[in-house]
Write an enzyme that holds these catalytic residues in place. Structure first.
Site, PDB file in Angstrom:
ATOM      1  N   SER A  96      38.268  13.350  10.998  1.00  0.00           N
ATOM      2  CA  SER A  96      39.444  13.158  10.164  1.00  0.00           C
ATOM      3  C   SER A  96      40.727  13.317  10.972  1.00  0.00           C
ATOM      4  O   SER A  96      40.911  12.619  11.966  1.00  0.00           O
ATOM      5  CB  SER A  96      39.395  14.117   8.979  1.00  0.00           C
ATOM      6  OG  SER A  96      40.363  13.765   8.039  1.00  0.00           O
ATOM      7  N   ASP A 238      45.568   8.600   8.218  1.00  0.00           N
ATOM      8  CA  ASP A 238      44.918   9.459   9.208  1.00  0.00           C
ATOM      9  C   ASP A 238      43.782   8.655   9.858  1.00  0.00           C
ATOM     10  O   ASP A 238      43.528   7.510   9.463  1.00  0.00           O
ATOM     11  CB  ASP A 238      44.481  10.791   8.566  1.00  0.00           C
ATOM     12  CG  ASP A 238      43.238  10.686   7.726  1.00  0.00           C
ATOM     13  OD1 ASP A 238      42.957   9.584   7.215  1.00  0.00           O
ATOM     14  OD2 ASP A 238      42.529  11.693   7.568  1.00  0.00           O
ATOM     15  N   ASP A 240      40.584   8.429   9.747  1.00  0.00           N
ATOM     16  CA  ASP A 240      39.489   7.842   8.959  1.00  0.00           C
ATOM     17  C   ASP A 240      39.993   7.212   7.663  1.00  0.00           C
ATOM     18  O   ASP A 240      39.198   6.846   6.797  1.00  0.00           O
ATOM     19  CB  ASP A 240      38.367   8.854   8.703  1.00  0.00           C
ATOM     20  CG  ASP A 240      38.805  10.047   7.881  1.00  0.00           C
ATOM     21  OD1 ASP A 240      39.952  10.506   8.080  1.00  0.00           O
ATOM     22  OD2 ASP A 240      38.023  10.520   7.041  1.00  0.00           O
ATOM     23  N   ASP A 242      41.428   8.108   4.938  1.00  0.00           N
ATOM     24  CA  ASP A 242      41.286   8.624   3.569  1.00  0.00           C
ATOM     25  C   ASP A 242      42.541   9.350   3.104  1.00  0.00           C
ATOM     26  O   ASP A 242      42.653   9.721   1.949  1.00  0.00           O
ATOM     27  CB  ASP A 242      40.031   9.504   3.404  1.00  0.00           C
ATOM     28  CG  ASP A 242      40.040  10.748   4.251  1.00  0.00           C
ATOM     29  OD1 ASP A 242      40.909  10.874   5.141  1.00  0.00           O
ATOM     30  OD2 ASP A 242      39.158  11.604   4.034  1.00  0.00           O
TER      31      ASP A 242
HETATM   32 MG    MG Z   1      40.677  12.074   6.801  1.00  0.00          MG
END
Ligand code: MG
Length: 449
Positions: A96, A238, A240, A242
């Site tokens: 992340s 970010d 990834d 999400d």
């Molecule tokens: Mg993330």
């Protein structure tokens, strides 16, 4: 450092903690717990991702799982594929927003979210005992690749927004995808919404051009670019994809708590219903929900808890204050792309600049602190807090949250360190500080200096 384990999986430093051997063993524990079946595997752009993906896949195959390799995709992308391919589970290779030294292995159940704590315990127990159900030479799993995640994700987002309305708005946007997993699908989504997009850091190399957590101090270049491009909005993701944060048309970072509030605003217009978020999220969400006369359900911290609360209370929208929007029609995890869709539609429908929309919400200041905790005194801490803030409403489903007329406090012990986190929010920084100071004082009295 060591490997950090939580319900959602493990994280560690590549080369020292998170080695291929470690990855094989965690994946073997997960594959054993699943007992075979289809498992989708994808990950963000970090250079260590390929190594981890192949190690994880080896563990899964050895346990008889049929692996579907999705390649470089976002976390919501993997969750979407769990559902669309009716998989028994998924693994996301991502750390992340952590710096590039890190990577991680995130488990998803067949519902597309993190295993509940009881199941996570079972997975880690299998791991601790190395009780892996490895198959013989004829019963290992099969392997296929599927490169349709990005396209399916874009279609799913277009399915929940009014693309015609957004296109008519003719917006200009700047996108900073931090060279992460959002670099691939997000520019296509913006193009399909006829957004004239200036792309920053949209090379899926995993070499982060700035610290990857999407917070104000890392986004000065995005703010400058929004002004330079005379854009309506700046989007930062970010690694990834999400979490999504917003920069307004004046080039001002409006704060991560606004993403969810604005998405909730847009969705409740046509789909009024309860909203779920976690106990540490701003009252901005309550302010928006109040306009529509719908309740806010507060779940323990952790996106799987929010997702479970959304299901239980039939919420139409929910998420977390860190820029995480969950629209269950797309996926039951935080999704930066669906957040972009809802924010653009809000701009189109309200016909007002982002600064005006954000400015129409109440102003709050939030403070996050840490304090020392003697764990054996925790019950006494809670008791004293309830006495000190006797006028409050209490929620003790995850630490203690105290709602007061002037603001709120959330006191949450760390699972890994002898500290407690103190969150407070009020109408201004001084008032938020007073709340946090009062909580810190109670902690000092109960736990000693
Ligand atoms: Mg993330």
């Amino acid at each position: 450092m060591a490997i950090i384990a939580s319900v959602s999986g493990v994280r560690g430093v590549i080369g020292t903690d998170l080695t291929p051997q470690a990855a094989v063993e965690f994946a073997s524990a997960f594959g054993t717990w699943l007992g075979g079946g289809r498992v989708v595997v994808g990950g963000d752009t970090r250079p260590s991702g390929q190594m981890l993906r192949q190690a994880v896949e080896a563990g899964l195959l050895a346990c008889g799982c049929d692996v579907v390799d999705l390649g470089i995709v976002s976390t919501p992308g993997v969750a979407l594929m769990v559902k669309q391919l009716a998989a028994r589970g998924g693994i996301v290779i991502t750390a992340s927003h952590n710096p590039i030294e890190y990577n991680g292995i995130k488990f998803l159940t067949d519902r597309g979210w993190a295993p509940p704590p009881a199941d996570a315990e079972k997975i880690f127990a299998i791991h601790a005992k190395k009780a892996f159900a490895y198959k013989d030479s004829l019963h290992g799993g099969g392997f296929t690749e599927d490169d349709s995640t990005h396209q399916r994700h874009i279609e799913a987002v277009l399915g929940v927004v009014d693309a015609q309305k957004i296109r008519a708005g003719g917006f200009r946007a700047v996108l900073d995808a931090v060279n992460g997993a959002g670099s691939i699908a997000t520019p296509i989504l913006l193009e399909k919404l006829h957004c004239r997009a200036t792309l920053m850091n949209c090379e899926p190399t995993g070499l982060f051009p700035h610290e990857p957590e999407p917070i104000a101090e890392h986004l000065h270049d995005l703010c400058a670019k929004v002004r330079e491009a005379d854009a309506d909005v700046g989007f930062a993701l970010d690694p990834d994809a999400d979490r999504l944060v917003l920069v307004d048309q004046t080039g001002r970072f409006i704060g991560e708590e606004y993403t969810l509030a604005l998405a909730v605003w847009q969705v409740l217009k046509t789909r009024p219903g309860p909203v779920a978020t976690n106990l540490s999220t701003s009252r901005l969400v309550d302010a928006v929900a109040g306009r529509f006369g719908v309740p806010v359900v507060r779940a323990p911290v952790g996106e799987a808890n929010v997702a479970a609360a959304m299901l239980e209370h039939q919420c139409t929208i929910g998420g977390e204050g860190n820029g995480g929007v969950i629209d269950p029609r797309v996926v039951t995890v935080r999704d930066g792309l669906v957040g972009i869709g809802h924010v653009l539609q809000l701009l189109a429908e309200e016909k007002a600049p982002l600064s005006t929309l954000a400015g129409s919400l109440p102003t709050y200041a939030m403070i996050k602190r840490k304090a020392a905790l003697r764990r054996e005194r925790l019950d006494d801490v809670y008791k004293s807090m309830k006495q000190r803030f006797a006028a409050g409403r209490f929620n003790d489903s995850d630490g203690l949250r105290i709602d007061l007329p002037e603001g709120w406090l959330h006191i949450r012990p760390s699972n890994t360190e002898p500290i407690v986190r103190i969150f407070s929010e009020a109408g201004d920084a001084a008032a938020a500080s007073r709340l946090a100071d009062a909580a810190a004082e109670v902690l000092r009295q109960v736990c000693g200096a």
